[in-house]
Motif scaffolding. Structure first.
Motif, PDB file in Angstrom:
ATOM      1  N   GLY A 139       0.847  -1.348   0.070  1.00  0.00           N
ATOM      2  CA  GLY A 139      -0.006  -0.108   0.034  1.00  0.00           C
ATOM      3  C   GLY A 139       0.935   1.247   0.049  1.00  0.00           C
ATOM      4  N   LYS A 140       0.153   2.582   0.248  1.00  0.00           N
ATOM      5  CA  LYS A 140       0.946   3.845   0.382  1.00  0.00           C
ATOM      6  C   LYS A 140       1.794   3.686   1.697  1.00  0.00           C
ATOM      7  CE  LYS A 140      -2.225   6.237  -2.485  1.00  0.00           C
ATOM      8  NZ  LYS A 140      -0.970   6.374  -3.601  1.00  0.00           N
ATOM      9  N   VAL A 141       3.051   4.200   1.575  1.00  0.00           N
ATOM     10  CA  VAL A 141       4.155   4.253   2.664  1.00  0.00           C
ATOM     11  C   VAL A 141       4.256   5.697   2.795  1.00  0.00           C
ATOM     12  CG1 VAL A 141       6.421   3.554   3.570  1.00  0.00           C
ATOM     13  CG2 VAL A 141       5.051   2.141   2.140  1.00  0.00           C
ATOM     14  N   ARG A 142       3.855   6.377   3.751  1.00  0.00           N
ATOM     15  CA  ARG A 142       4.320   7.667   4.253  1.00  0.00           C
ATOM     16  C   ARG A 142       5.308   8.024   4.347  1.00  0.00           C
ATOM     17  NH1 ARG A 142      -0.998  10.086   5.602  1.00  0.00           N
ATOM     18  NH2 ARG A 142      -2.500   8.718   5.803  1.00  0.00           N
ATOM     19  N   TYR A 143       5.990   9.283   3.749  1.00  0.00           N
ATOM     20  CA  TYR A 143       7.506   9.503   4.273  1.00  0.00           C
ATOM     21  C   TYR A 143       7.353  11.278   4.241  1.00  0.00           C
ATOM     22  CZ  TYR A 143       9.067   5.279   2.174  1.00  0.00           C
ATOM     23  OH  TYR A 143       9.247   3.896   2.043  1.00  0.00           O
ATOM     24  N   ALA A 163       3.311  16.447  -5.203  1.00  0.00           N
ATOM     25  CA  ALA A 163       4.202  16.018  -6.297  1.00  0.00           C
ATOM     26  C   ALA A 163       5.473  16.397  -5.805  1.00  0.00           C
ATOM     27  CB  ALA A 163       4.019  16.611  -7.574  1.00  0.00           C
ATOM     28  N   ARG A 164       6.450  15.340  -6.205  1.00  0.00           N
ATOM     29  CA  ARG A 164       8.070  15.751  -5.777  1.00  0.00           C
ATOM     30  C   ARG A 164       8.706  15.273  -6.799  1.00  0.00           C
ATOM     31  NH1 ARG A 164       5.364  17.283  -2.540  1.00  0.00           N
ATOM     32  NH2 ARG A 164       5.095  16.977  -0.266  1.00  0.00           N
ATOM     33  N   ASP A 207       5.020   2.179  -3.024  1.00  0.00           N
ATOM     34  CA  ASP A 207       4.059   3.422  -3.476  1.00  0.00           C
ATOM     35  C   ASP A 207       4.330   4.540  -2.349  1.00  0.00           C
ATOM     36  OD1 ASP A 207       2.495   5.112  -4.568  1.00  0.00           O
ATOM     37  OD2 ASP A 207       0.371   3.734  -4.166  1.00  0.00           O
ATOM     38  N   ALA A 208       5.159   5.599  -2.606  1.00  0.00           N
ATOM     39  CA  ALA A 208       5.623   6.481  -1.563  1.00  0.00           C
ATOM     40  C   ALA A 208       4.268   7.588  -1.440  1.00  0.00           C
ATOM     41  CB  ALA A 208       6.770   7.117  -1.958  1.00  0.00           C
ATOM     42  N   PHE A 209       4.077   8.039  -0.306  1.00  0.00           N
ATOM     43  CA  PHE A 209       3.194   8.935  -0.260  1.00  0.00           C
ATOM     44  C   PHE A 209       3.556  10.165   0.793  1.00  0.00           C
ATOM     45  CE2 PHE A 209      -0.243  10.827   2.601  1.00  0.00           C
ATOM     46  CZ  PHE A 209      -1.165  11.323   1.759  1.00  0.00           C
ATOM     47  N   TYR A 210       3.911  11.263   0.200  1.00  0.00           N
ATOM     48  CA  TYR A 210       4.714  12.353   0.779  1.00  0.00           C
ATOM     49  C   TYR A 210       3.786  13.113   1.619  1.00  0.00           C
ATOM     50  CZ  TYR A 210       8.525  10.444  -2.068  1.00  0.00           C
ATOM     51  OH  TYR A 210       9.366   9.858  -2.700  1.00  0.00           O
ATOM     52  N   CYS A 211       4.009  13.488   2.782  1.00  0.00           N
ATOM     53  CA  CYS A 211       3.199  14.299   3.816  1.00  0.00           C
ATOM     54  C   CYS A 211       3.582  15.691   3.258  1.00  0.00           C
ATOM     55  CB  CYS A 211       3.689  14.314   5.266  1.00  0.00           C
ATOM     56  SG  CYS A 211       3.416  12.510   5.862  1.00  0.00           S
ATOM     57  N   GLY A 230       5.645  21.295   6.755  1.00  0.00           N
ATOM     58  CA  GLY A 230       5.134  22.131   7.643  1.00  0.00           C
ATOM     59  C   GLY A 230       4.068  21.866   8.684  1.00  0.00           C
ATOM     60  N   LEU A 231       3.296  22.756   9.337  1.00  0.00           N
ATOM     61  CA  LEU A 231       2.222  22.344  10.210  1.00  0.00           C
ATOM     62  C   LEU A 231       1.190  21.532   9.632  1.00  0.00           C
ATOM     63  CD1 LEU A 231       2.387  25.683  12.585  1.00  0.00           C
ATOM     64  CD2 LEU A 231       3.238  23.250  13.075  1.00  0.00           C
ATOM     65  N   VAL A 232       0.795  21.999   8.391  1.00  0.00           N
ATOM     66  CA  VAL A 232      -0.518  21.369   7.752  1.00  0.00           C
ATOM     67  C   VAL A 232      -0.060  20.085   7.503  1.00  0.00           C
ATOM     68  CG1 VAL A 232      -0.920  23.673   6.429  1.00  0.00           C
ATOM     69  CG2 VAL A 232       0.553  22.078   5.471  1.00  0.00           C
ATOM     70  N   GLY A 233       1.047  19.418   7.481  1.00  0.00           N
ATOM     71  CA  GLY A 233       1.219  18.018   7.230  1.00  0.00           C
ATOM     72  C   GLY A 233       1.446  17.422   8.636  1.00  0.00           C
ATOM     73  N   ALA A 234       1.641  18.133   9.741  1.00  0.00           N
ATOM     74  CA  ALA A 234       1.903  17.345  11.029  1.00  0.00           C
ATOM     75  C   ALA A 234       0.945  16.129  11.563  1.00  0.00           C
ATOM     76  CB  ALA A 234       2.075  18.334  12.241  1.00  0.00           C
TER      77      ALA A 234
END
Length: 309
Positions: free
Chosen positions: A10-14, A30-31, A47-51, A54-58
């Motif tokens: 699944g999606k792995v958060r980074y 997008a990165r 399947d990378a999922f990028y946070c 900043g604070l919005v992604g905390a």
């Protein structure tokens, strides 16, 4: 992943880690990813999922940051005193194993018990291992050293002028020539440093299978008591690393005769001059004295030429 025993599905958060993300594109997910990271993700099928930064992604990271903070405070404060990165990695492995017995807050199961349920959800590891090192092909300079990422590392001196293959890893590097490993070093972190092995320079002095270069040179009489005494004094004066580096610089004066270098070391040792430059200066003085012509008989007194007979 070999420690986990499989690959997360699944999606792995980074959290936009620098080894993976070259650039964040605006406020989207997008990165621009680094080439090696793309190769690794493709190998593992991640399947990378990028946070979001900043604070919005905390809030997207769950309790991960909190547990990282717990680990740092309990194991890395104060900073552990270790002799090498390998020793530190071994300690971290021990702490990880011990951490499996810990419960997070009031949860009924330990970390190890919860992971035992999750392990069944992992995908199998790929059959072929992923080469995590980066391949470089530097050329050995006249001093038996290669330059890797602004730092210098020694290789056997007989390879001077040859091109070698280097596999660069996060904590160490391995040097190969003609398919055989010829050197292995712990990687230097700071810039402009040097990691030199004395054996790499002594091995050109003697060849005897089954012995280290230092043993070979001692047995052959090319590394004698003078070398030992100067080396010991230099280490006392400058410390082990810098004292050994000074001895290596002395041995690199290969354009001088061995006997002149030894005599120069003896002279420098008598006056406590424990630098390679001091030895070179004394050796040149001795070499110049040896090359001076022998004094001939004094010339006859003025006005006596042709009086004989």
């Amino acid at each position: 992943m070999s420690v986990l025993g499989g690959v997360p599905t699944g999606k792995v958060r980074y959290d936009n880690l620098k080894p993976a993300v070259a650039r964040v594109l605006g406020f989207s997910r997008a990165r621009v990813e680094w080439e090696r990271w793309v190769a690794f993700r493709s190998w593992a099928g991640i399947d990378a999922f990028y946070c979001r930064p900043g604070l919005v992604g905390a809030h997207e990271k769950g309790g991960v940051e909190g547990q990282i903070g717990w680990f740092r405070r309990n194991h890395l404060v104060p900073v552990p005193e270790v002799a090498s990165i390998s020793e530190l990695n071994a300690l971290i492995d021990q702490w990880d194993v011990k951490d499996e017995q810990r419960r997070i807050r009031m949860r009924p199961q330990t970390i190890g018990e919860r992971f035992a349920h999750e392990r069944a959800l992992l995908a199998p590891l790929p059959v072929e291992p992923f080469e995590i090192g980066r391949l470089l092909t530097p050329r050995v300079n006249m001093h038996g050293q290669i330059s890797v990422r602004t730092n210098r590392y020694s290789v056997p001196i007989h390879l001077a002028g040859h091109q070698v293959r280097v596999m660069l890893f996060a904590s160490h590097l391995v040097v190969y020539h003609n398919g055989a490993e010829v050197a292995r070093h712990e990687r230097l972190i700071a810039k402009g440093g040097a990691r030199l092995e004395l054996d790499h320079y002594l091995e050109a002095l003697a060849h005897k299978p089954g012995a280290t270069a230092l043993e070979q040179a001692r047995a052959a009489g090319t590394f004698i008591a003078t070398h030992e005494a100067w080396w010991a004094a230099a280490r006392r004066e400058h410390g082990d690393a810098d004292g050994t580096r000074a001895l290596i610089e002395v041995l690199l004066h290969r354009h001088m005769e061995h006997r002149h270098v030894v005599a120069g070391m003896e002279a420098a040792l008598r006056v406590g001059a424990l630098t390679a430059d001091a030895v070179a200066l004394e050796a040149r003085k001795i070499a110049q004295a040896d090359d001076s012509p022998e004094p001939g008989p004094p010339p006859p007194p003025a006005g006596t030429a042709g009086l004989a007979g």
